[in-house]
Design a protein around this motif. Structure first.
Motif, PDB file in Angstrom:
ATOM      1  N   PHE A 295       0.833  -1.203   0.000  1.00 11.97           N
ATOM      2  CA  PHE A 295       0.000   0.000   0.000  1.00 11.97           C
ATOM      3  C   PHE A 295       0.871   1.258   0.000  1.00 11.97           C
ATOM      4  O   PHE A 295       1.938   1.286   0.609  1.00 11.97           O
ATOM      5  N   HIS A 296       0.379   2.290  -0.652  1.00 11.92           N
ATOM      6  CA  HIS A 296       0.979   3.610  -0.534  1.00 11.92           C
ATOM      7  C   HIS A 296      -0.023   4.673  -0.970  1.00 11.92           C
ATOM      8  O   HIS A 296      -1.102   4.373  -1.472  1.00 11.92           O
ATOM      9  N   GLN A 297       0.338   5.928  -0.767  1.00 14.37           N
ATOM     10  CA  GLN A 297      -0.513   7.035  -1.178  1.00 14.37           C
ATOM     11  C   GLN A 297      -0.523   7.138  -2.702  1.00 14.37           C
ATOM     12  O   GLN A 297       0.447   6.776  -3.361  1.00 14.37           O
TER      13      GLN A 297
ATOM     14  N   THR B   6      -6.803  24.782  -8.556  1.00 15.83           N
ATOM     15  CA  THR B   6      -6.364  24.350  -7.230  1.00 15.83           C
ATOM     16  C   THR B   6      -7.543  24.155  -6.293  1.00 15.83           C
ATOM     17  O   THR B   6      -7.577  23.195  -5.507  1.00 15.83           O
ATOM     18  N   GLU B   7      -8.524  25.041  -6.372  1.00 15.70           N
ATOM     19  CA  GLU B   7      -9.729  24.899  -5.556  1.00 15.70           C
ATOM     20  C   GLU B   7     -10.463  23.606  -5.899  1.00 15.70           C
ATOM     21  O   GLU B   7     -10.891  22.860  -5.010  1.00 15.70           O
ATOM     22  N   TRP B   8     -10.593  23.325  -7.203  1.00 15.81           N
ATOM     23  CA  TRP B   8     -11.227  22.075  -7.643  1.00 15.81           C
ATOM     24  C   TRP B   8     -10.428  20.871  -7.170  1.00 15.81           C
ATOM     25  O   TRP B   8     -10.996  19.876  -6.695  1.00 15.81           O
ATOM     26  N   LEU B   9      -9.103  20.948  -7.290  1.00  9.10           N
ATOM     27  CA  LEU B   9      -8.234  19.835  -6.914  1.00  9.10           C
ATOM     28  C   LEU B   9      -8.335  19.535  -5.423  1.00  9.10           C
ATOM     29  O   LEU B   9      -8.349  18.366  -5.012  1.00  9.10           O
ATOM     30  N   TYR B  10      -8.407  20.568  -4.602  1.00 13.62           N
ATOM     31  CA  TYR B  10      -8.512  20.392  -3.155  1.00 13.62           C
ATOM     32  C   TYR B  10      -9.788  19.625  -2.804  1.00 13.62           C
ATOM     33  O   TYR B  10      -9.769  18.687  -1.996  1.00 13.62           O
ATOM     34  N   GLN B  11     -10.888  19.993  -3.437  1.00 10.82           N
ATOM     35  CA  GLN B  11     -12.162  19.323  -3.186  1.00 10.82           C
ATOM     36  C   GLN B  11     -12.127  17.893  -3.715  1.00 10.82           C
ATOM     37  O   GLN B  11     -12.578  16.954  -3.049  1.00 10.82           O
ATOM     38  N   ASP B  12     -11.577  17.719  -4.911  1.00  6.48           N
ATOM     39  CA  ASP B  12     -11.523  16.397  -5.527  1.00  6.48           C
ATOM     40  C   ASP B  12     -10.670  15.439  -4.702  1.00  6.48           C
ATOM     41  O   ASP B  12     -10.999  14.254  -4.576  1.00  6.48           O
ATOM     42  N   THR B  13      -9.576  15.936  -4.130  1.00  5.56           N
ATOM     43  CA  THR B  13      -8.702  15.103  -3.304  1.00  5.56           C
ATOM     44  C   THR B  13      -9.437  14.585  -2.071  1.00  5.56           C
ATOM     45  O   THR B  13      -9.339  13.404  -1.715  1.00  5.56           O
ATOM     46  N   GLN B  14     -10.201  15.470  -1.426  1.00  7.74           N
ATOM     47  CA  GLN B  14     -10.959  15.045  -0.251  1.00  7.74           C
ATOM     48  C   GLN B  14     -12.021  14.010  -0.626  1.00  7.74           C
ATOM     49  O   GLN B  14     -12.233  13.027   0.103  1.00  7.74           O
ATOM     50  N   GLU B  15     -12.677  14.219  -1.753  1.00  8.70           N
ATOM     51  CA  GLU B  15     -13.687  13.262  -2.202  1.00  8.70           C
ATOM     52  C   GLU B  15     -13.060  11.902  -2.516  1.00  8.70           C
ATOM     53  O   GLU B  15     -13.649  10.859  -2.242  1.00  8.70           O
ATOM     54  N   SER B  16     -11.846  11.927  -3.079  1.00  6.85           N
ATOM     55  CA  SER B  16     -11.151  10.675  -3.410  1.00  6.85           C
ATOM     56  C   SER B  16     -10.794   9.897  -2.154  1.00  6.85           C
ATOM     57  O   SER B  16     -10.971   8.668  -2.097  1.00  6.85           O
ATOM     58  N   PHE B  17     -10.280  10.599  -1.135  1.00  6.57           N
ATOM     59  CA  PHE B  17      -9.951   9.935   0.122  1.00  6.57           C
ATOM     60  C   PHE B  17     -11.202   9.343   0.765  1.00  6.57           C
ATOM     61  O   PHE B  17     -11.195   8.212   1.275  1.00  6.57           O
ATOM     62  N   TYR B  18     -12.298  10.103   0.742  1.00  7.24           N
ATOM     63  CA  TYR B  18     -13.549   9.617   1.320  1.00  7.24           C
ATOM     64  C   TYR B  18     -14.019   8.363   0.596  1.00  7.24           C
ATOM     65  O   TYR B  18     -14.423   7.385   1.238  1.00  7.24           O
ATOM     66  N   ARG B  19     -13.953   8.378  -0.732  1.00  3.22           N
ATOM     67  CA  ARG B  19     -14.392   7.220  -1.512  1.00  3.22           C
ATOM     68  C   ARG B  19     -13.562   5.985  -1.171  1.00  3.22           C
ATOM     69  O   ARG B  19     -14.112   4.892  -0.985  1.00  3.22           O
ATOM     70  N   GLU B  20     -12.256   6.145  -1.063  1.00  2.00           N
ATOM     71  CA  GLU B  20     -11.389   5.006  -0.777  1.00  2.00           C
ATOM     72  C   GLU B  20     -11.653   4.443   0.607  1.00  2.00           C
ATOM     73  O   GLU B  20     -11.730   3.220   0.789  1.00  2.00           O
TER      74      GLU B  20
END
Length: 212
Positions: free
Chosen positions: A127-129, A157-171
């Motif tokens: 596993f890794h990030q 950058t604003e879109w990326l910040y939101q997308d990153t949080q959504e990706s972590f939540y999904r995983e």
């Protein structure tokens, strides 16, 4: 000019998809009720790893071979979005998953999708990030800024910040849905993208990530 500029990557994306689908067949092999998926021991080095065409090839293979019960894995990862698409097929067909060699990075999404999740003795699960290179980000921004309405890199950058949080939540949600211990799910993110964490079999079993 903007329309022409955007059409170029679209055509390129379509070409790459069909190219990868054509060569996906060298990653798959049927042996009785087992479908072997090996993304590393292939001749076409441009197609190593989990790539977009693999989803469609897996979908067609499972539809044409209803006797398949197990997906055997050997992969050090690839595209996480494709891995999630493939995981839906694994879950829908109620396949068991079996690691023979190594299953790391995005491959672990496939592994945990199995009903029974087995790792052969001597094999590894890593596993890794996730990561996104600066060059790839720049290309994504340039290709999509007109469509998304990004006036500058700060909008992106604003879109990326939101997308990153959504990706972590999904995983995290996905792992918990697969009955993985939440604390272990968090630990899967502890290794940086250029490193890898290989937990021992005992921890993989106790956390519910694998069954044996």
């Amino acid at each position: 000019m903007k329309t022409t500029f955007r059409l170029i990557p679209i055509f390129l994306t379509i070409f790459i998809f069909f190219y990868q689908k054509i060569y996906a067949n060298e990653k798959f092999e049927i042996s009785g009720t087992v479908l072997i998926y090996d993304t590393e021991n292939i001749m076409n080095f441009d197609n190593i790893g989990i790539t977009e065409g693999d989803y469609e090839y897996l979908r067609e293979t499972l539809a044409e071979n209803p006797s398949i019960k197990t997906l055997q894995l050997n992969s050090i990862g690839g595209l996480i979005e494709t891995a999630f698409q493939m995981s839906d097929l694994i879950i829908d067909y109620e396949l068991d998953t079996y690691v023979k060699g190594e299953c790391a990075s995005a491959c672990t999404t496939l592994l945990v999708s199995g009903e029974k999740r087995i790792v052969e003795r001597g094999s590894k699960v890593g596993f890794h990030q996730s990561s996104w290179s600066a060059d790839s980000m720049r290309d994504w921004y340039e290709y999509n800024k007109a469509y998304e309405g990004w006036d500058n890199v700060f909008d992106f950058t604003e879109w990326l910040y939101q997308d990153t949080q959504e990706s972590f939540y999904r995983e995290m949600q996905f792992l918990i849905e697969r009955n993985v211990d939440p604390l272990f799910a968090i630990k899967t993110l502890k290794a940086e993208s250029d490193d890898m964490w290989y937990p021992r079999r005992k921890e993989l079993i106790s956390s519910g990530f694998i069954t044996e």
